[in-house]
Write a protein that holds these residues in place. Structure first.
Motif, short mmCIF file in Angstrom:
data_model
loop_
_atom_site.label_atom_id
_atom_site.label_comp_id
_atom_site.label_asym_id
_atom_site.label_seq_id
_atom_site.Cartn_x
_atom_site.Cartn_y
_atom_site.Cartn_z
N THR A 275 42.17 13.94 -5.83
CA THR A 275 41.72 13.37 -7.00
C THR A 275 42.93 12.25 -7.32
O THR A 275 42.66 11.23 -8.29
CB THR A 275 41.64 14.29 -8.17
N GLY A 276 43.93 12.37 -6.80
CA GLY A 276 45.03 11.26 -6.95
C GLY A 276 46.08 11.83 -7.82
O GLY A 276 46.72 11.06 -8.59
N LYS A 277 46.53 13.13 -7.56
CA LYS A 277 47.67 13.81 -8.62
C LYS A 277 48.90 12.89 -8.08
O LYS A 277 49.85 12.68 -9.03
CB LYS A 277 47.71 15.48 -8.35
N GLU A 278 49.05 12.85 -6.92
CA GLU A 278 50.49 11.95 -6.51
C GLU A 278 50.60 10.85 -7.05
O GLU A 278 51.66 10.38 -7.27
CB GLU A 278 50.55 11.82 -4.88
N LEU A 279 49.44 10.17 -7.34
CA LEU A 279 49.25 8.75 -7.61
C LEU A 279 49.86 8.72 -9.14
O LEU A 279 50.79 7.98 -9.58
CB LEU A 279 48.26 8.09 -7.60
N VAL A 280 49.57 9.63 -9.87
CA VAL A 280 49.80 9.84 -11.42
C VAL A 280 51.58 10.23 -11.22
O VAL A 280 52.12 9.50 -12.02
CB VAL A 280 49.14 11.31 -11.89
N ALA A 281 51.87 11.05 -10.45
CA ALA A 281 53.21 11.28 -10.37
C ALA A 281 54.23 10.17 -10.18
O ALA A 281 55.24 9.87 -10.41
CB ALA A 281 53.65 12.34 -9.27
#
Length: 457
Positions: free
Chosen positions: A175-181
């Motif tokens: 889902t893109g959790k690393e991108l949010v971080a």
């Protein structure tokens, strides 16, 4: 200090032409260099910087077209204006294809020449400015989407980035959790320091402590020298604990102590080392369930979950799919000419919105790459989306359909859980307390599940 005048390299094997062009250009305030053939051009370029070249096509030895090709091969990006007394449409077209900015016939019209020179220099300056701006921009991809869920995530990032509060990012795989971080780090005051990532699921439990806290020489078999851990590497910056729900109990206890004391002790050591680290954690697990079953420490959960950010699955924000698909296709075209000129038809974008995407953004990206390579023409059709995507049939409603449409265990588990909750809520006329009691979970967990799966009456 005044700006240096642009440098123009005049290349022509006729001295009289070079002299005439020099007089005109120097009168306009330009710095002028001269070359009588291709070999002299590259000798000059090895010692001097050039902003523009006027290049004759017919010269002894290496002709203008050969020089133009060699400039491109050697990554010289200044504009080139071709000049020829034997010009025709075919030559002009060929020169343009090879990257020439303009094509002017001899004898050159003075006004036409100067306008072309000014336009070429302006375009080159703008290109260099854009390149400088791009080099200063963070190397973090944009968070794509205009859904309310994505807008809310962006707003939360903007609010919390400037603080030192810990953040817990939840959501399914892909889902893109690393991108949010990464964006939290990029927008924070720590952006000039390290962003250090640890995938807790990918590191064996017996090595995770050494990875996080480092070790002293001789701490265990194979520890032949001292090693700095991720907490120390991230000192002053951000530590991203990905898949934190897979951390071993021992590592959980030590991470909790590190967060409480802002200090760590290397494996095999006794000295406390102070660290200034902002921790962002991420997980695809329901940590409240893990706490109930003893798989995760409740005190650590509350330490990490100061600011919760949930990234919803793609199937719950279908309106973002067209923008994501188009942007990924553009990204592929920037990297590989094979994808240049390919686009989606409107019905293809609608067909993409109808798919289940159990693998979320990561699966969508793979599908877009497959469609770009295998589609029959330059426009991807809805039929091609249906035949070439592997995500399964559209909008399944029963468990049989789920079995046919979802390939991963995690995707099937979550889709089934959502279907089960919807059915039980309907059976209990959407009474939350009654439903929670009927299915034997706490009411607070029921609310968390409904939020996770975007369930509304």
């Amino acid at each position: 200090m005044p700006n240096k005048p642009p440098t123009i390299l005049v290349t022509d094997d006729e001295e009289s032409i070079r002299n005439s062009l020099r007089d005109i250009l120097e009168f306009e305030g330009y710095r002028v260099l001269e070359a009588e053939d291709g070999e002299q051009v590259f000798r000059i370029l090895s010692d001097d910087t050039v902003d523009l070249m006027l290049l004759d096509i017919k010269m002894k030895g290496m002709d203008g077209m050969e020089v133009l090709s060699k400039l491109k091969e050697n990554n010289f990006h200044f504009p080139v204006i071709m000049i020829s007394g034997h010009g025709n449409i075919e030559i002009a077209v060929e020169a343009t294809k090879k990257g020439a900015f303009d094509f002017i016939q001899k004898p050159p019209d003075l006004n036409r020449l100067l306008v072309s020179v000014r336009n070429a220099l302006d375009q080159h300056r703008l290109s260099e400015e854009n390149e400088t701006i791009r080099s200063r921009l963070p190397g973090v991809p944009e968070i794509i989407g205009e859904s309310r869920a994505i807008e809310k995530i962006k707003e939360t990032i903007d609010k919390v980035a400037q603080t030192n509060s810990r953040v817990m990012v939840t959501g399914e795989n892909g889902t893109g959790k690393e991108l949010v971080a990464r964006w939290i780090h990029e927008k924070s005051q720590r952006s000039n320091e390290e962003f250090v990532e640890v995938n807790c699921a990918a590191i064996p439990a017996d090595l995770l402590e050494s990875e996080l806290f480092g070790h002293e020489k001789g701490a265990f078999t194979g520890a032949s020298s001292q090693r700095i851990g991720k907490f120390e590497q991230a000192d002053g910056g951000t530590l991203f604990l990905d898949e934190v729900g897979d951390m071993s109990p021992n590592a959980q206890a030590k991470v909790l102590r590190a967060l409480q004391e802002n200090a760590i002790i290397r494996v095999g050591g006794t000295e406390k080392i102070t660290v200034d680290v902002r921790v962002i954690a991420a997980t695809n697990k329901d940590l409240l369930e893990e706490i109930d079953t003893g798989g995760f420490r409740e005190d650590l959960y509350h330490r990490l979950n100061v600011i919760p950010i949930h990234v919803p699955p793609l199937r719950q924000r279908r309106e973002d799919i067209p923008a994501l698909a188009r942007r990924w296709l553009e990204h592929l075209a920037e990297k590989d000419i094979t994808f240049a000129g390919i686009s989606f038809s409107d019905d293809a974008l609608e067909a993409l919105k109808e798919q289940q995407w159990s693998g979320n953004v990561r699966e969508l990206q793979n599908a877009v790459e497959r469609l770009g390579l295998l589609a029959g023409g330059t426009t991807i059709s809805g039929k091609e989306v249906d035949s070439l995507t592997l995500t399964g049939s559209r909008k399944p409603e029963g468990t049989d359909s789920l079995l046919e449409s979802i390939d991963t265990f995690q995707g099937f588990k979550e889709a089934s859980e959502r279907l089960f909750l919807l059915r039980k809520l309907n059976e209990n006329d959407w009474n939350i307390s009654q439903t929670a009691e009927a299915i034997d979970i706490q009411r607070s967990h029921m609310y968390n599940k409904m939020k996770k799966y975007d369930i509304e009456r």
